[in-house]
Design an enzyme around this catalytic site. Structure first.
Site, PDB file in Angstrom:
ATOM      1  N   SER A 165       0.824  -1.209   0.000  1.00  0.00           N
ATOM      2  CA  SER A 165       0.000   0.000   0.000  1.00  0.00           C
ATOM      3  C   SER A 165       0.859   1.260   0.000  1.00  0.00           C
ATOM      4  O   SER A 165       2.032   1.243   0.375  1.00  0.00           O
ATOM      5  CB  SER A 165      -0.920   0.019   1.219  1.00  0.00           C
TER       6      SER A 165
HETATM    7  N1  SAH Z   1      -0.972  -4.966   3.917  1.00  0.00           N
HETATM    8  C1  SAH Z   1      -0.163  -5.236   2.739  1.00  0.00           C
HETATM    9  C2  SAH Z   1      -0.837  -4.887   1.433  1.00  0.00           C
HETATM   10  C3  SAH Z   1      -2.034  -5.716   1.196  1.00  0.00           C
HETATM   11  S1  SAH Z   1      -2.473  -6.036  -0.473  1.00  0.00           S
HETATM   12  C4  SAH Z   1       1.199  -4.599   2.846  1.00  0.00           C
HETATM   13  O1  SAH Z   1       1.479  -3.930   3.843  1.00  0.00           O
HETATM   14  O2  SAH Z   1       2.021  -4.803   1.946  1.00  0.00           O
HETATM   15  C5  SAH Z   1      -3.854  -7.064  -0.109  1.00  0.00           C
HETATM   16  C6  SAH Z   1      -3.516  -8.476   0.301  1.00  0.00           C
HETATM   17  O3  SAH Z   1      -4.731  -9.103   0.691  1.00  0.00           O
HETATM   18  C7  SAH Z   1      -2.928  -9.318  -0.826  1.00  0.00           C
HETATM   19  O4  SAH Z   1      -1.660  -9.796  -0.462  1.00  0.00           O
HETATM   20  C8  SAH Z   1      -3.948 -10.453  -0.984  1.00  0.00           C
HETATM   21  O5  SAH Z   1      -3.347 -11.709  -1.256  1.00  0.00           O
HETATM   22  C9  SAH Z   1      -4.621 -10.463   0.370  1.00  0.00           C
HETATM   23  N2  SAH Z   1      -5.951 -11.077   0.409  1.00  0.00           N
HETATM   24  C10 SAH Z   1      -6.981 -10.931  -0.457  1.00  0.00           C
HETATM   25  N3  SAH Z   1      -8.029 -11.671  -0.060  1.00  0.00           N
HETATM   26  C11 SAH Z   1      -7.664 -12.296   1.087  1.00  0.00           C
HETATM   27  C12 SAH Z   1      -8.318 -13.212   1.978  1.00  0.00           C
HETATM   28  N4  SAH Z   1      -9.562 -13.632   1.783  1.00  0.00           N
HETATM   29  N5  SAH Z   1      -7.614 -13.639   3.051  1.00  0.00           N
HETATM   30  C13 SAH Z   1      -6.344 -13.233   3.275  1.00  0.00           C
HETATM   31  N6  SAH Z   1      -5.691 -12.391   2.472  1.00  0.00           N
HETATM   32  C14 SAH Z   1      -6.332 -11.924   1.389  1.00  0.00           C
END
Ligand code: SAH
Length: 212
Positions: free
Chosen positions: A61
Site C-alpha cells: 500500500s
Molecule cells: N498490507 C499489505 C498490502 C495488502 S495487499 C502490505 O502492507 O504490503 C492485499 C492483500 O490481501 C494481498 O496480499 C492479498 O493476497 C490479500 N488477500 C486478499 N483476499 C484475502 C483473503 N480472503 N484472506 C487473506 N488475504 C487476502
C-alpha cells in the site's frame, strides 16, 4: 542526488502533510524501513508515496494510506491485533511497533513465507504470519482488540465482526473492487456496532479461498 537521510525526511514530511499526525505512528514508520519490503526493481522508490507491485498480482500500500489506517486503528500497547492481507508484511511490521502481538494472514502462501523471512531478519518477534482465508478471521486467537483489513470487501465480513472484542476497533475498505471504496471504522460497543466513514481509498479485492 538526494541522500538516504534526506529522502527519509521527505518521506516523513509527506506523511504529515497527508494527515498522519499521531507521533507513535510516525515514529513506527520512521523506524521500519519500507525498502525492506520492496522487490529489487522498485527498491529506489521505497520512499515515494505510491503503491508498488510485490508479486502474486498484489501491491504494497501507499505509505500515507498505511499511516492513516494505522492512526485510525488507535492501537494500544497491550493490544492483540489481526491484520487481514499480509502482502509484503510492511503494514504488519508497523503494527508490531504499537501492539503486544500481531497476527497477520494472507491467502497467498508465497507472500506469507516472504514476509515471515523479513520479520525474522528484522527481529520482529511479536508477529505471527499465517496462510489462511482471512475473511473467516482466526477463530482460535479471537477475540481481537483491533482488526485491520487491507483488501476490500463489499461489506464488513461477519466472522471478523464476531471476532472483535467489545470496545474494539476494526478499520477496513468496503465497496466494489473495481470502484472507489470507502475506508470505514467500526467500533464494537456493549450493544452493537458503530460505523464511521473516513475517506475514499482503493484496494485489491478480498478474495475467497487460498491462492498459490
Ligand atoms: N498490507 C499489505 C498490502 C495488502 S495487499 C502490505 O502492507 O504490503 C492485499 C492483500 O490481501 C494481498 O496480499 C492479498 O493476497 C490479500 N488477500 C486478499 N483476499 C484475502 C483473503 N480472503 N484472506 C487473506 N488475504 C487476502
Amino acid at each position: 542526488m538526494t541522500s538516504e537521510a534526506e529522502r527519509k525526511m521527505q518521506f516523513l514530511f509527506a506523511l504529515r502533510s497527508k494527515g498522519v499526525t499521531d507521533s507513535r505512528v510516525l515514529s513506527a514508520m520512521e523506524k521500519i524501513d519500507r525498502a525492506h519490503f520492496i522487490r529489487n526493481l522498485f527498491a529506489d522508490r521505497a520512499y515515494e508515496d505510491m503503491p508498488l507491485p510485490i508479486g502474486a498480482g498484489q501491491t504494497i500500500s501507499q505509505p500515507s494510506v498505511v499511516g492513516i489506517m494505522t492512526q485510525a486503528l488507535d492501537v494500544q500497547p497491550r493490544d492483540k491485533v489481526l491484520e487481514v492481507g499480509t502482502g509484503s508484511g510492511y503494514q504488519a511490521a508497523i503494527l508490531s511497533q504499537l501492539a503486544r502481538r500481531v497476527y497477520t494472514v494472507d491467502r497467498h502462501r508465497r507472500l506469507v513465507a516472504e514476509a515471515k523471512a523479513i520479520f525474522e531478519r528484522l527481529d520482529l518477534v511479536n508477529i505471527t504470519p499465517i496462510t489462511a482465508d482471512g475473511s473467516f478471521g482466526l477463530p482460535d486467537q479471537a477475540p481481537f482488540d483491533r482488526i485491520l483489513v487491507t483488501a476490500a470487501a463489499e461489506d464488513a465480513p461477519g466472522p471478523l465482526l464476531a471476532q472483535l472484542r467489545i470496545g474494539g476497533i476494526m478499520v477496513l475498505p468496503v465497496g466494489q473492487s473495481d470502484a472507489v471504496q470507502s475506508l470505514i471504522r467500526v467500533h464494537r460497543t456493549e450493544t452493537g456496532f458503530e460505523y464511521d466513514e473516513l475517506r475514499p481509498v482503493r484496494f485489491v479485492p478480498l478474495v475467497e479461498g487460498l491462492g498459490d
